[in-house]
Enzyme design. Structure first.
Site, mmCIF file in Angstrom:
data_model
loop_
_atom_site.group_PDB
_atom_site.id
_atom_site.type_symbol
_atom_site.label_atom_id
_atom_site.label_comp_id
_atom_site.label_asym_id
_atom_site.label_seq_id
_atom_site.Cartn_x
_atom_site.Cartn_y
_atom_site.Cartn_z
ATOM 1 N N ASP A 19 60.717 -2.666 -55.750
ATOM 2 C CA ASP A 19 60.663 -1.327 -56.353
ATOM 3 C C ASP A 19 61.900 -0.503 -55.963
ATOM 4 O O ASP A 19 62.042 0.640 -56.405
ATOM 5 C CB ASP A 19 59.347 -0.600 -56.024
ATOM 6 C CG ASP A 19 59.126 -0.391 -54.540
ATOM 7 O OD1 ASP A 19 60.024 -0.747 -53.743
ATOM 8 O OD2 ASP A 19 58.057 0.127 -54.172
ATOM 9 N N ASP A 63 56.753 -6.848 -57.171
ATOM 10 C CA ASP A 63 56.431 -5.817 -56.168
ATOM 11 C C ASP A 63 55.411 -4.841 -56.766
ATOM 12 O O ASP A 63 55.647 -4.298 -57.848
ATOM 13 C CB ASP A 63 57.744 -5.077 -55.829
ATOM 14 C CG ASP A 63 57.719 -4.440 -54.457
ATOM 15 O OD1 ASP A 63 56.741 -4.640 -53.705
ATOM 16 O OD2 ASP A 63 58.708 -3.738 -54.122
ATOM 17 N N LYS A 66 54.100 -8.728 -53.789
ATOM 18 C CA LYS A 66 54.315 -8.113 -52.477
ATOM 19 C C LYS A 66 53.679 -6.734 -52.504
ATOM 20 O O LYS A 66 53.724 -6.047 -53.526
ATOM 21 C CB LYS A 66 55.814 -7.981 -52.164
ATOM 22 C CG LYS A 66 56.083 -7.257 -50.845
ATOM 23 C CD LYS A 66 57.541 -7.238 -50.474
ATOM 24 C CE LYS A 66 58.341 -6.117 -51.109
ATOM 25 N NZ LYS A 66 57.862 -4.753 -50.815
ATOM 26 N N GLU A 114 53.049 -3.176 -49.774
ATOM 27 C CA GLU A 114 53.365 -2.530 -48.499
ATOM 28 C C GLU A 114 52.086 -2.156 -47.750
ATOM 29 O O GLU A 114 51.092 -1.776 -48.374
ATOM 30 C CB GLU A 114 54.192 -1.257 -48.751
ATOM 31 C CG GLU A 114 55.541 -1.523 -49.376
ATOM 32 C CD GLU A 114 56.381 -0.245 -49.535
ATOM 33 O OE1 GLU A 114 55.965 0.835 -49.059
ATOM 34 O OE2 GLU A 114 57.459 -0.348 -50.145
ATOM 35 N N GLU A 143 60.840 -4.537 -42.236
ATOM 36 C CA GLU A 143 61.982 -3.701 -42.611
ATOM 37 C C GLU A 143 62.285 -2.650 -41.546
ATOM 38 O O GLU A 143 61.381 -1.908 -41.105
ATOM 39 C CB GLU A 143 61.689 -3.012 -43.961
ATOM 40 C CG GLU A 143 62.837 -2.095 -44.408
ATOM 41 C CD GLU A 143 62.785 -1.707 -45.869
ATOM 42 O OE1 GLU A 143 61.926 -2.214 -46.611
ATOM 43 O OE2 GLU A 143 63.632 -0.880 -46.262
HETATM 44 O O1 KIV Z 1 61.744 -3.037 -52.949
HETATM 45 C C1 KIV Z 1 62.510 -3.762 -52.309
HETATM 46 O O2 KIV Z 1 63.596 -4.122 -52.760
HETATM 47 C C2 KIV Z 1 62.075 -4.192 -50.980
HETATM 48 C C3 KIV Z 1 63.091 -4.854 -50.104
HETATM 49 C C4 KIV Z 1 64.023 -3.848 -49.562
HETATM 50 C C5 KIV Z 1 62.443 -5.670 -49.053
HETATM 51 O O3 KIV Z 1 60.960 -3.981 -50.624
#
Ligand code: KIV
Length: 268
Positions: free
Chosen positions: A45, A84, A114, A116, A183
C-alpha cells in the site's frame, strides 16, 4: 519458469538461503523484477505514496490494491505475488477481512495476502487461513498506524516494546502466518524475533539478521528524492530520467528530433 509458492519460500528459509522481496505496482516493473529472479513481489500500500502522491498509505482502497495486484500478477512469471490489505479492509470484522482477502486473491490474482498488526489480528488471520489463503504478517513500524505512532517512527526501542514485539511475533506464528515483515526496528530486536520463531522474517530497516529483505523499489532505484536511513540506493533513476527528458525537450524545441530517420515515408 516455475512459479514460487509458500513451499519454496519455506524451503529457502530452512536451507538458510536469504529471501528477496521488492514492491511492485505495475506490469512493466513486475516483469523486470521477475526477470531479475526476485523471490516475492509485494504490491504494497506504499503505492498510495509513490504512485498516487498521498502523504500516508491510509487512502489506498481495496479497488486500488486489486487493480495494481492484477497488473503485477500478469508480469510475475516466477515470483510469488503478495497483495496488501489496505487500511480499513480487515480491522472492522473478521468476516470483512476474509471477504476482502478473497477479493484480493480472486480479482487481484494475489497468491498470498499481507496485513499489518499483532495479536489483535489473530481472529482475522485464522479466518483468512481457513479460506485457504496464505498470510504474511507485518510488525514494527506498521504505516497504517501512522497517526497512532505520531509519524513514521522507529518502533521497539525500549525493553518493554521490544519484548512486546517478540511476543506478538510468536502469537502471529502460532496463528499460522507463513512469513513476517519487520519494519523499522532495532536490529537486535529483529535478530531476537528471527531466532525466536520458525518462519521467515523479511526485514525493512530491521538489520541484517532477518531471513530475507524487502525495499520499496522506487526508493532503492533512486526514483524519489526522499531517502530513509535504511535504504541503499542501487541506481539513480531520477537523475537519469531527468537528463533524458531535458534532452528530449531540448531536441524538440531546437527541431533536431525527429529527423527523417524516425519518420515514415510514402511508398515508392
Ligand atoms: O506497503 C509496503 O510497501 C510495505 C513494505 C514497505 C514492507 O508494507
Amino acid at each position: 519458469m516455475k512459479k514460487k509458492t509458500v513451499l519454496d519460500i519455506m524451503e529457502m528459509y530452512e536451507s538458510g538461503k536469504k529471501i528477496t522481496m521488492l514492491t511492485a505496482y505495475d506490469y512493466v516493473m513486475a516483469s523486470i523484477l521477475d526477470e531479475a529472479e526476485t523471490d516475492m513481489l509485494l504490491v504494497g500500500d506504499t503505492m498510495g505514496m509513490v504512485v498516487y502522491g498521498q502523504k500516508t498509505t491510509l487512502q489506498v482502497t481495496l479497488e486500488d490494491s486489486i487493480r495494481h495486484t492484477q497488473a503485477v500478477a500478469r508480469g510475475a512469471k516466477s515470483a510469488m505475488v503478495i497483495g496488501d490489505l489496505p487500511f480499513g479492509t480487515f480491522q472492522v470484522s473478521r468476516e470483512e477481512a476474509i471477504k476482502n482477502s478473497v477479493k484480493l486473491m480472486q480479482l487481484g490474482l494475489a497468491e498470498a495476502i499481507k496485513l499489518e498488526g499483532g495479536s489483535e489480528r489473530i481472529s482475522a488471520i485464522e479466518g483468512i487461513l481457513n479460506a485457504g489463503i496464505p498470510v504474511m504478517g507485518h510488525l514494527g513500524l506498521t504505516p497504517q498506524s501512522f497517526h497512532k505512532f505520531g509519524g513514521f517512527k522507529v518502533q521497539g526501542r525500549s525493553e518493554e516494546t521490544a519484548k512486546k514485539l517478540v511476543e506478538e511475533a510468536r502469537a502471529l506464528e502460532e496463528a499460522g502466518i507463513f512469513s513476517l515483515v519487520l519494519e523499522a526496528i532495532p536490529w537486535e530486536v529483529a535478530k531476537e524475533i528471527t531466532e525466536s520463531i520458525s518462519i521467515p522474517t523479511i526485514g525493512i530497516g530491521a538489520g541484517p539478521y532477518c531471513s530475507g529483505q524487502v525495499l520499496v523499489t522506487y526508493d532503492m532505484l533512486g526514483y524519489f528524492d526522499f531517502k530513509a536511513k535504511f535504504v541503499k540506493r542501487y541506481a539513480n533513476l531520477k537523475d537519469q530520467i531527468l537528463s533524458a527528458i531535458q534532452e528530449y525537450n531540448k531536441e524538440v524545441r531546437n527541431k533536431s528530433f525527429p529527423d527523417l530517420s524516425y519518420s515514415y515515408e510514402m511508398p515508392k
